[in-house]
Design an enzyme around this catalytic site. Structure first.
Site, PDB file in Angstrom:
ATOM      1  N   GLU A  57       0.724  -1.169   0.197  1.00  6.92           N
ATOM      2  CA  GLU A  57      -0.179  -0.138   0.092  1.00  6.92           C
ATOM      3  C   GLU A  57       0.894   1.390  -0.102  1.00  6.92           C
ATOM      4  O   GLU A  57       1.736   1.591   0.849  1.00  6.92           O
ATOM      5  CB  GLU A  57      -0.938  -0.173   1.335  1.00  6.92           C
ATOM      6  CG  GLU A  57      -1.833   1.137   1.209  1.00  6.92           C
ATOM      7  CD  GLU A  57      -3.097   0.866   2.067  1.00  6.92           C
ATOM      8  OE1 GLU A  57      -3.630  -0.216   2.260  1.00  6.92           O
ATOM      9  OE2 GLU A  57      -3.958   1.870   2.159  1.00  6.92           O
ATOM     10  N   ASN A 100      -3.495  -1.738   7.556  1.00  3.73           N
ATOM     11  CA  ASN A 100      -4.619  -2.381   7.127  1.00  3.73           C
ATOM     12  C   ASN A 100      -4.453  -4.074   7.170  1.00  3.73           C
ATOM     13  O   ASN A 100      -4.218  -4.648   5.916  1.00  3.73           O
ATOM     14  CB  ASN A 100      -5.141  -1.829   5.757  1.00  3.73           C
ATOM     15  CG  ASN A 100      -5.483  -0.539   5.830  1.00  3.73           C
ATOM     16  OD1 ASN A 100      -5.778  -0.111   6.896  1.00  3.73           O
ATOM     17  ND2 ASN A 100      -5.123   0.136   4.758  1.00  3.73           N
ATOM     18  N   GLU A 153     -10.545   4.143   9.039  1.00  4.34           N
ATOM     19  CA  GLU A 153     -10.858   3.757   7.522  1.00  4.34           C
ATOM     20  C   GLU A 153     -11.416   2.473   7.426  1.00  4.34           C
ATOM     21  O   GLU A 153     -10.922   1.698   6.640  1.00  4.34           O
ATOM     22  CB  GLU A 153      -9.577   4.099   6.834  1.00  4.34           C
ATOM     23  CG  GLU A 153      -8.834   5.475   6.689  1.00  4.34           C
ATOM     24  CD  GLU A 153      -7.792   5.729   5.868  1.00  4.34           C
ATOM     25  OE1 GLU A 153      -7.136   4.761   5.856  1.00  4.34           O
ATOM     26  OE2 GLU A 153      -7.718   7.089   5.572  1.00  4.34           O
ATOM     27  N   ARG A 194     -11.857  17.570   9.878  1.00  2.00           N
ATOM     28  CA  ARG A 194     -11.129  16.351  10.205  1.00  2.00           C
ATOM     29  C   ARG A 194      -9.770  16.681  10.929  1.00  2.00           C
ATOM     30  O   ARG A 194      -9.386  15.937  11.687  1.00  2.00           O
ATOM     31  CB  ARG A 194     -10.620  15.663   8.758  1.00  2.00           C
ATOM     32  CG  ARG A 194      -9.599  14.691   8.855  1.00  2.00           C
ATOM     33  CD  ARG A 194      -9.517  14.072   7.560  1.00  2.00           C
ATOM     34  NE  ARG A 194      -8.495  13.161   7.437  1.00  2.00           N
ATOM     35  CZ  ARG A 194      -8.078  12.335   6.483  1.00  2.00           C
ATOM     36  NH1 ARG A 194      -8.644  12.582   5.251  1.00  2.00           N
ATOM     37  NH2 ARG A 194      -6.920  11.565   6.488  1.00  2.00           N
ATOM     38  N   LYS A 198       0.469  10.552  13.592  1.00  2.00           N
ATOM     39  CA  LYS A 198       1.204  11.049  12.289  1.00  2.00           C
ATOM     40  C   LYS A 198       1.633  12.621  12.700  1.00  2.00           C
ATOM     41  O   LYS A 198       1.134  13.194  13.653  1.00  2.00           O
ATOM     42  CB  LYS A 198       0.318  11.080  11.127  1.00  2.00           C
ATOM     43  CG  LYS A 198      -0.232   9.837  10.677  1.00  2.00           C
ATOM     44  CD  LYS A 198      -1.036   9.712   9.643  1.00  2.00           C
ATOM     45  CE  LYS A 198      -1.344   8.333   9.083  1.00  2.00           C
ATOM     46  NZ  LYS A 198      -2.163   8.369   7.612  1.00  2.00           N
ATOM     47  N   ASP A 236      -2.908  13.962   7.053  1.00  2.00           N
ATOM     48  CA  ASP A 236      -2.139  12.836   6.682  1.00  2.00           C
ATOM     49  C   ASP A 236      -1.212  13.074   5.828  1.00  2.00           C
ATOM     50  O   ASP A 236      -1.064  12.890   4.571  1.00  2.00           O
ATOM     51  CB  ASP A 236      -3.493  12.056   5.889  1.00  2.00           C
ATOM     52  CG  ASP A 236      -3.029  10.872   5.413  1.00  2.00           C
ATOM     53  OD1 ASP A 236      -2.176  10.326   5.734  1.00  2.00           O
ATOM     54  OD2 ASP A 236      -3.716  10.054   4.831  1.00  2.00           O
ATOM     55  N   GLU A 252       4.868   9.105  13.910  1.00  2.00           N
ATOM     56  CA  GLU A 252       4.745   8.312  12.715  1.00  2.00           C
ATOM     57  C   GLU A 252       5.077   9.248  11.385  1.00  2.00           C
ATOM     58  O   GLU A 252       4.585  10.302  11.304  1.00  2.00           O
ATOM     59  CB  GLU A 252       3.473   7.865  12.528  1.00  2.00           C
ATOM     60  CG  GLU A 252       3.335   6.931  11.255  1.00  2.00           C
ATOM     61  CD  GLU A 252       2.088   6.252  11.081  1.00  2.00           C
ATOM     62  OE1 GLU A 252       1.352   5.736  12.133  1.00  2.00           O
ATOM     63  OE2 GLU A 252       1.529   5.911   9.947  1.00  2.00           O
ATOM     64  N   GLU A 264       4.029   9.047  -0.586  1.00  2.00           N
ATOM     65  CA  GLU A 264       2.545   8.994  -1.085  1.00  2.00           C
ATOM     66  C   GLU A 264       2.035  10.383  -1.437  1.00  2.00           C
ATOM     67  O   GLU A 264       1.344  10.332  -2.431  1.00  2.00           O
ATOM     68  CB  GLU A 264       1.612   8.487   0.239  1.00  2.00           C
ATOM     69  CG  GLU A 264       0.426   8.341   0.022  1.00  2.00           C
ATOM     70  CD  GLU A 264      -0.720   8.016   1.017  1.00  2.00           C
ATOM     71  OE1 GLU A 264      -0.364   7.635   2.159  1.00  2.00           O
ATOM     72  OE2 GLU A 264      -1.950   8.194   0.889  1.00  2.00           O
ATOM     73  N   HIS A 287      -4.136  18.265   0.518  1.00  2.00           N
ATOM     74  CA  HIS A 287      -5.164  17.449   0.129  1.00  2.00           C
ATOM     75  C   HIS A 287      -5.997  17.908  -1.021  1.00  2.00           C
ATOM     76  O   HIS A 287      -7.178  17.490  -1.167  1.00  2.00           O
ATOM     77  CB  HIS A 287      -6.014  16.850   1.364  1.00  2.00           C
ATOM     78  CG  HIS A 287      -6.035  15.414   1.305  1.00  2.00           C
ATOM     79  ND1 HIS A 287      -5.876  14.678   0.252  1.00  2.00           N
ATOM     80  CD2 HIS A 287      -6.087  14.475   2.486  1.00  2.00           C
ATOM     81  CE1 HIS A 287      -5.914  13.332   0.800  1.00  2.00           C
ATOM     82  NE2 HIS A 287      -5.820  13.246   1.953  1.00  2.00           N
ATOM     83  N   TRP A 302     -12.839  13.208   2.044  1.00  2.00           N
ATOM     84  CA  TRP A 302     -12.049  12.780   1.055  1.00  2.00           C
ATOM     85  C   TRP A 302     -12.103  13.309  -0.459  1.00  2.00           C
ATOM     86  O   TRP A 302     -11.551  12.819  -1.043  1.00  2.00           O
ATOM     87  CB  TRP A 302     -12.673  11.154   0.888  1.00  2.00           C
ATOM     88  CG  TRP A 302     -12.313  10.014   2.040  1.00  2.00           C
ATOM     89  CD1 TRP A 302     -11.461  10.314   3.038  1.00  2.00           C
ATOM     90  CD2 TRP A 302     -12.597   8.854   2.066  1.00  2.00           C
ATOM     91  NE1 TRP A 302     -11.247   9.330   3.816  1.00  2.00           N
ATOM     92  CE2 TRP A 302     -11.882   8.212   3.382  1.00  2.00           C
ATOM     93  CE3 TRP A 302     -12.924   7.946   1.407  1.00  2.00           C
ATOM     94  CZ2 TRP A 302     -11.866   7.067   3.746  1.00  2.00           C
ATOM     95  CZ3 TRP A 302     -13.172   6.480   1.699  1.00  2.00           C
ATOM     96  CH2 TRP A 302     -12.515   6.185   2.952  1.00  2.00           C
TER      97      TRP A 302
HETATM   98  C1  GCV Z   1      -2.506   2.195   5.598  1.00  2.00           C
HETATM   99  C2  GCV Z   1      -3.865   7.386   4.245  1.00  2.00           C
HETATM  100  C3  GCV Z   1      -3.307   6.317   3.271  1.00  2.00           C
HETATM  101  C4  GCV Z   1      -3.920   4.828   3.522  1.00  2.00           C
HETATM  102  C5  GCV Z   1      -3.237   4.460   4.818  1.00  2.00           C
HETATM  103  C6  GCV Z   1      -3.662   5.445   5.873  1.00  2.00           C
HETATM  104  C7  GCV Z   1      -3.178   4.929   7.274  1.00  2.00           C
HETATM  105  O1  GCV Z   1      -5.061   7.409   4.509  1.00  2.00           O
HETATM  106  O2  GCV Z   1      -3.961   6.818   2.011  1.00  2.00           O
HETATM  107  O3  GCV Z   1      -3.374   4.241   2.298  1.00  2.00           O
HETATM  108  O4  GCV Z   1      -3.370   3.224   5.033  1.00  2.00           O
HETATM  109  O5  GCV Z   1      -3.473   6.793   5.568  1.00  2.00           O
HETATM  110  O6  GCV Z   1      -2.222   5.581   7.345  1.00  2.00           O
HETATM  111  O7  GCV Z   1      -3.697   4.200   7.727  1.00  2.00           O
END
Ligand code: GCV
Length: 682
Positions: free
Chosen positions: A147, A199, A280, A324, A348, A353, A375, A381, A491, A514
């Site tokens: 991912e 995930n 999520e 958010r 995070k 994000d 984190e 990404e 975003h 989103w």
């Molecule tokens: C692992 C964001 C990313 C997801 C990721 C999520 C997370 O939403 O796009 O891919 O999922 O963060 O950190 O859990």
């Protein structure tokens, strides 16, 4: 005479440039010293369990060290953290000492790094890691997709690892790759790895997979690297063993205890669990009316007898509040002090994000009675995947400059590593793996020092190369911010893949948070998210002095302006220009910088081997084109609200908005855009 000598030297120097540089595929990362060594290293007497790590340290020195004999010593030093080390020149050579074998190994790698960088050891050097836990998080799925991974497939070959008939073959390519992975991590002080995606598939806890995990743990152990697993909170149900995953249910608690016992029988030094819960769509304690603390504590109790740790993520954003950016704080801050001592809340760096720029998450500093860890995202990404050169140390520095490192218990980095020969896709992406390790070891390090270290070890020590490229690296992240989302925008990525721009994206029925318009809020009046006291009031989650600063557009740092404020298009910026004008200039500057990066790199041809030179050159071309795409898409779209011309002294857009709105990238969460395919859509 003098001028003759000078011209002879110039001639010799240019002849040197004509010699072909050895081909390199990047697979050796920053560990490129080989051969010609006369290194000798003497080992301390140690028991069998400690020996493998010390032997590795001695072997590394024997293979690459070109200096005086090295003595390795296990020695307690109260002034140092357990894995800290001391490197001491002595009359007969050099002594590396530490209280732990891993510390000795870190010392050996440090000494070798100094040699590679051509930095001489002038006196005693002591180093202590800032954190006991310096850990990578792999978002690797069991089917070997990754991912948000852009460097090939997952390193972990589960088909082979779970094969109970297979025996480990230390000379196999896969085995060697596992060793090289552990070695690279050890060389920069990383001492933990979460093998699988947050995930998480419940399958990771089945007997077959746990045996595979054990095999990796056995390979990594001598390098001081402990394994951890992401777990799915509903595993007892998903694996068909219980009808609930309620953390207060006795059977559930027993199930996790038994599972932990099973894991520790296989892997006595197993590190613990990482959990993404009620986020999520992942299951979690809230599904059973319980809190995050109750969920985390149940797992903590199962791990405690084995001294394992739970890293519980605070990345949650259920639709409880209109903003958010406020949600993790709203959910976790009231739980301060309710977690077991072996739980660390993993937060995070920013409240949304991993955006190219975010203010720090206000949870840091708001839970004084709970250990927190940061984190960071090493994989790009939101910074151009493996196509864009973006050195992330300056971004992480920004974070550590606001969040005192001492207030954290540990640091985690979402890995950017895959099966690509050069490990991370873009040849410069490995600099982010390196920078993460170095900052997790010492969060006070400067970005420039890290860039220099990495360049000198990865490419060479010639200042004519190191100086301009280090400068390029230092500017690269800000350039990405400029051409993607300057002045606090965030975003506005395309749906799904987070690679290109889609500020107009509107998918009927999708969660508003989103969708980009939720974040940029552009309208005929202005642009930006009002998070002031009269807006969503997210500012009030920060300490009072900062809240005050961020709340007023006149004092809010301009790089966060549209994060905290919705301002009119003609708002007067510090430069005296209007907001619209300034926005255009940021986008323009980002594009121009990428063109400059191309020129700077091209001039480096004499210093870089042909393969890596061509690879970076090709990716910089993609980056420059993407920057134009970003600029045109964002400015043309925002212009429909601002209704003002792009200042005439700036380069004009070369695309049309309608044309850009047609771009559909054929990529999902697990793939890097394929250049050929992309071109069809550009
Ligand atoms: C692992 C964001 C990313 C997801 C990721 C999520 C997370 O939403 O796009 O891919 O999922 O963060 O950190 O859990």
């Amino acid at each position: 005479m003098r001028s003759m000598l000078r011209s002879l030297l110039t001639c010799a120097a240019s002849l040197l440039f004509l010699l072909p540089l050895k081909a390199e595929d990047g697979s050796r990362l920053w560990l490129r010293q080989e051969g010609g060594a006369n290194g000798s290293a003497t080992l301390p007497s140690a028991n069998r369990r400690l020996l493998p790590t010390l032997r590795i340290a001695a072997d590394e020195l024997r293979q690459a060290w070109r200096g005086a004999p090295v003595r390795l010593l296990l020695e307690k030093n109260d002034a140092l953290a357990p894995d800290g080390f001391r490197i001491r020149p002595t009359a007969s050579g050099v002594t590396i000492s530490s209280a732990t074998p891993a510390g000795v190994l870190y010392g050996a790698y440090r000494l070798l790094a100094l040699q590679a960088m051509e930095t001489s050891l002038t006196g005693e050097l002591t180093e202590s890691p800032a954190y006991d836990l310096r850990i990578l998080n792999h978002w690797d799925n069991l089917d070997r997709t990754v991912e948000r991974g852009y460097a090939g497939r997952s390193l972990w070959d589960w088909e082979e690892l779970t094969d109970s008939m297979a025996t480990d073959n230390p000379s196999s390519v896969t085995y060697q790759r596992y060793v090289a992975y552990a070695r690279a991590n050890a060389s920069i002080g990383i001492n933990g790895t979460v093998l699988n995606n947050v995930n998480a598939s419940p399958q990771i806890l089945t007997r077959a997979y746990l045996h595979g995990v054990k095999r990796l743990a056995d390979i990594f152990r001598p390098y001081g690297l402990r394994v951890y697993l992401s777990v799915n909170f509903a595993s007892p149900m998903a694996l068909g063993e219980l009808s609930t995953a309620d953390p207060l249910d006795e059977d559930v608690r027993h199930w996790w205890k038994a599972k932990a016992d099973e894991i520790y029988r296989l892997i006595p030094d197993f590190g613990g669990f990482l959990v993404k819960a009620n986020s999520e769509g992942q299951p979690g304690p809230c599904d059973f009316g319980r809190t995050h603390a109750e969920g985390a504590n149940m797992l903590a109790d199962a791990l405690a007898p084995h001294r394992g740790t739970v890293m519980w993520r605070a990345f949650v954003y259920s639709p409880t509040d209109a903003d958010r950016a406020k949600q993790a704080y709203l959910e976790f801050q009231p739980l301060d002090g309710q977690f077991r001592p072996n739980v660390i809340i993993q937060v995070k760096n920013g409240p949304i994000d991993f955006q190219p720029r975010e203010p720090y998450s206000p949870l840091f500093g708001a839970m004084p009675r709970t250990p927190l860890m940061a984190e960071l995202q090493v994989t790009q990404e939101y910074l151009g995947h493996a196509n864009h050169l973006a050195f992330l140390a300056p971004m992480w520095r920004e974070f550590f400059d606001l969040v005192p490192p001492a207030s954290l218990r540990a640091v985690a980095g979402v890995a950017n590593i895959g099966t690509d020969d050069n490990w991370c896709g873009h040849p410069f992406a490995a600099a982010n793996w390196y920078a993460f390790g170095r900052l997790a070891w010492n969060p006070a390090l400067g970005s420039e020092a890290i860039a220099n270290e990495w360049l000198r070890q990865t490419f060479g020590t010639d200042e004519a190369f190191v100086a301009p490229i280090s400068q390029l690296m230092l500017e690269s992240r800000e350039a990405v911010v400029d051409y993607m989302m300057p002045l606090g925008l965030h975003h506005i990525f395309a749906w799904g893949h987070h690679y290109g721009p889609e500020p107009w994206c509107d998918i009927p029925g999708a969660r508003p948070d989103w969708l980009p318009p939720y974040y940029h809020r552009a309208d005929s009046i202005g642009i930006g998210f009002d998070r002031t006291r009269t807006g969503s009031d997210a500012v009030s989650q920060y300490p009072p002095a900062l809240a005050e600063l961020y709340n007023d557009p006149a004092t809010c740092p301009e790089h966060y302006l549209l994060w905290f404020h919705h301002l009119p298009w003609n708002y007067a910026m510090k430069s005296g220009r209007t907001l619209w004008d300034e926005l255009c200039r940021h986008y323009d500057r980002g594009v121009r910088q990428t063109r400059g990066f191309q020129q700077t790199w091209d001039a480096m041809k004499p210093y870089v081997d042909p393969d890596r030179f061509a690879d970076v050159q090709a990716r910089l071309r993609i980056q420059a084109r993407d920057a134009t795409w970003w600029r045109d898409a964002c400015l043309l779209y925002f212009q429909t609200f601002a209704r003002q011309p792009i200042p005439y002294d700036l380069e004009r857009p070369i695309h049309g908005l309608d044309e850009l709105k047609q771009v559909q990238l054929p990529i999902g969460n697990h793939e890097c855009p394929d250049e050929e395919l992309l071109n069809k859509y550009r």
